[in-house]
Motif scaffolding. Structure first.
Motif, PDB file in Angstrom:
ATOM      1  N   PRO A   1       0.798  -1.225   0.000  1.00 26.23           N
ATOM      2  CA  PRO A   1       0.000   0.000   0.000  1.00 26.23           C
ATOM      3  C   PRO A   1       0.835   1.283   0.000  1.00 26.23           C
ATOM      4  O   PRO A   1       0.360   2.330  -0.403  1.00 26.23           O
ATOM      5  CB  PRO A   1      -0.830  -0.088   1.275  1.00 26.23           C
ATOM      6  CG  PRO A   1      -0.692  -1.448   1.783  1.00 26.23           C
ATOM      7  CD  PRO A   1       0.492  -2.077   1.137  1.00 26.23           C
ATOM      8  N   GLU A   2       2.083   1.197   0.427  1.00 25.16           N
ATOM      9  CA  GLU A   2       2.949   2.375   0.453  1.00 25.16           C
ATOM     10  C   GLU A   2       3.706   2.545  -0.862  1.00 25.16           C
ATOM     11  O   GLU A   2       4.416   3.520  -1.049  1.00 25.16           O
ATOM     12  CB  GLU A   2       3.971   2.269   1.600  1.00 25.16           C
ATOM     13  CG  GLU A   2       3.364   2.049   2.959  1.00 25.16           C
ATOM     14  CD  GLU A   2       3.019   0.580   3.206  1.00 25.16           C
ATOM     15  OE1 GLU A   2       3.676  -0.327   2.642  1.00 25.16           O
ATOM     16  OE2 GLU A   2       2.080   0.323   3.966  1.00 25.16           O
ATOM     17  N   GLY A   3       3.584   1.577  -1.789  1.00 24.19           N
ATOM     18  CA  GLY A   3       4.271   1.618  -3.070  1.00 24.19           C
ATOM     19  C   GLY A   3       5.660   1.027  -2.973  1.00 24.19           C
ATOM     20  O   GLY A   3       6.005   0.411  -1.967  1.00 24.19           O
ATOM     21  N   PRO A   4       6.448   1.213  -3.996  1.00 21.66           N
ATOM     22  CA  PRO A   4       6.139   1.864  -5.258  1.00 21.66           C
ATOM     23  C   PRO A   4       5.166   1.028  -6.091  1.00 21.66           C
ATOM     24  O   PRO A   4       4.907  -0.128  -5.783  1.00 21.66           O
ATOM     25  CB  PRO A   4       7.506   1.954  -5.948  1.00 21.66           C
ATOM     26  CG  PRO A   4       8.249   0.768  -5.427  1.00 21.66           C
ATOM     27  CD  PRO A   4       7.790   0.619  -3.998  1.00 21.66           C
ATOM     28  N   SER A   5       4.648   1.645  -7.149  1.00 26.37           N
ATOM     29  CA  SER A   5       3.738   0.947  -8.053  1.00 26.37           C
ATOM     30  C   SER A   5       4.119   1.283  -9.486  1.00 26.37           C
ATOM     31  O   SER A   5       4.793   2.273  -9.749  1.00 26.37           O
ATOM     32  CB  SER A   5       2.290   1.352  -7.768  1.00 26.37           C
ATOM     33  OG  SER A   5       2.088   2.719  -8.075  1.00 26.37           O
ATOM     34  N   GLY A   6       3.670   0.445 -10.390  1.00 24.71           N
ATOM     35  CA  GLY A   6       3.929   0.687 -11.798  1.00 24.71           C
ATOM     36  C   GLY A   6       3.530  -0.514 -12.630  1.00 24.71           C
ATOM     37  O   GLY A   6       2.930  -1.471 -12.140  1.00 24.71           O
ATOM     38  N   TYR A   7       3.884  -0.435 -13.900  1.00 27.26           N
ATOM     39  CA  TYR A   7       3.487  -1.451 -14.870  1.00 27.26           C
ATOM     40  C   TYR A   7       4.688  -2.263 -15.331  1.00 27.26           C
ATOM     41  O   TYR A   7       5.777  -1.729 -15.524  1.00 27.26           O
ATOM     42  CB  TYR A   7       2.855  -0.777 -16.095  1.00 27.26           C
ATOM     43  CG  TYR A   7       1.594  -0.032 -15.764  1.00 27.26           C
ATOM     44  CD1 TYR A   7       0.362  -0.666 -15.759  1.00 27.26           C
ATOM     45  CD2 TYR A   7       1.641   1.322 -15.444  1.00 27.26           C
ATOM     46  CE1 TYR A   7      -0.800   0.031 -15.448  1.00 27.26           C
ATOM     47  CE2 TYR A   7       0.484   2.020 -15.131  1.00 27.26           C
ATOM     48  CZ  TYR A   7      -0.729   1.370 -15.133  1.00 27.26           C
ATOM     49  OH  TYR A   7      -1.869   2.061 -14.826  1.00 27.26           O
ATOM     50  N   VAL A   8       4.459  -3.559 -15.496  1.00 24.94           N
ATOM     51  CA  VAL A   8       5.445  -4.466 -16.078  1.00 24.94           C
ATOM     52  C   VAL A   8       4.708  -5.388 -17.042  1.00 24.94           C
ATOM     53  O   VAL A   8       3.488  -5.558 -16.950  1.00 24.94           O
ATOM     54  CB  VAL A   8       6.183  -5.318 -15.015  1.00 24.94           C
ATOM     55  CG1 VAL A   8       7.011  -4.454 -14.078  1.00 24.94           C
ATOM     56  CG2 VAL A   8       5.226  -6.196 -14.234  1.00 24.94           C
ATOM     57  N   ARG A   9       5.443  -5.969 -17.954  1.00 24.92           N
ATOM     58  CA  ARG A   9       4.867  -7.005 -18.815  1.00 24.92           C
ATOM     59  C   ARG A   9       4.586  -8.235 -17.952  1.00 24.92           C
ATOM     60  O   ARG A   9       5.368  -8.568 -17.043  1.00 24.92           O
ATOM     61  CB  ARG A   9       5.821  -7.366 -19.942  1.00 24.92           C
ATOM     62  CG  ARG A   9       6.078  -6.244 -20.913  1.00 24.92           C
ATOM     63  CD  ARG A   9       4.992  -6.180 -21.926  1.00 24.92           C
ATOM     64  NE  ARG A   9       5.291  -5.184 -22.965  1.00 24.92           N
ATOM     65  CZ  ARG A   9       4.473  -4.953 -23.949  1.00 24.92           C
ATOM     66  NH1 ARG A   9       3.333  -5.601 -24.049  1.00 24.92           N
ATOM     67  NH2 ARG A   9       4.781  -4.048 -24.849  1.00 24.92           N
ATOM     68  N   LEU A  10       3.468  -8.911 -18.207  1.00 21.54           N
ATOM     69  CA  LEU A  10       3.113 -10.097 -17.425  1.00 21.54           C
ATOM     70  C   LEU A  10       4.219 -11.141 -17.431  1.00 21.54           C
ATOM     71  O   LEU A  10       4.446 -11.823 -16.433  1.00 21.54           O
ATOM     72  CB  LEU A  10       1.816 -10.712 -17.956  1.00 21.54           C
ATOM     73  CG  LEU A  10       0.534 -10.008 -17.548  1.00 21.54           C
ATOM     74  CD1 LEU A  10      -0.644 -10.546 -18.348  1.00 21.54           C
ATOM     75  CD2 LEU A  10       0.289 -10.162 -16.063  1.00 21.54           C
TER      76      LEU A  10
END
Length: 117
Positions: free
Chosen positions: A99-108
């Protein structure tokens, strides 16, 4: 489904009082349409998700701030890092370290395979 043991689900009526600063991209797992369930008492989103525990695959994975290979890079996570899967769209996964992150996108394909027990 239940939330992981390290945080609890909100109880009762959830609401916000006053303005809330929008966090920088790549920090908290929060988008306009979706947010980590642990942020429900602090941030407004159309939907909240209970994340699925997963892990980064055999190679380090650099989080992208958008679902594009040429998007700005965020944090790089080491191989085997425990993560939480929040959403999938096409070949992309939106993930966070919590919940504090970090967050982002990656390829599956950058995530470790799911092993059925």
């Amino acid at each position: 489904m239940t939330a992981p043991d390290r945080y609890s689900l909100p109880e009762g009526v959830v609401g916000l009082n006053g303005p809330v600063d929008k966090p920088a991209p790549g920090t908290l797992p929060l988008r306009g349409d979706l947010a980590h369930i642990a942020l429900a008492q602090s941030y407004l989103a159309a939907h909240y998700v209970i994340p699925q525990p997963r892990a980064v695959g055999a190679s380090p994975a650099t989080l992208k701030l958008n679902m594009r290979d040429d998007a700005e890079d965020g944090t790089t996570l080491p191989a085997g890092q425990a993560i939480e899967l929040l959403d999938c769209a096409g070949d992309w996964a939106w993930i966070t370290c919590g919940p504090e992150g970090p967050s982002g996108y990656v390829r599956l394909g950058q995530l470790a395979p799911v092993i059925d027990a």
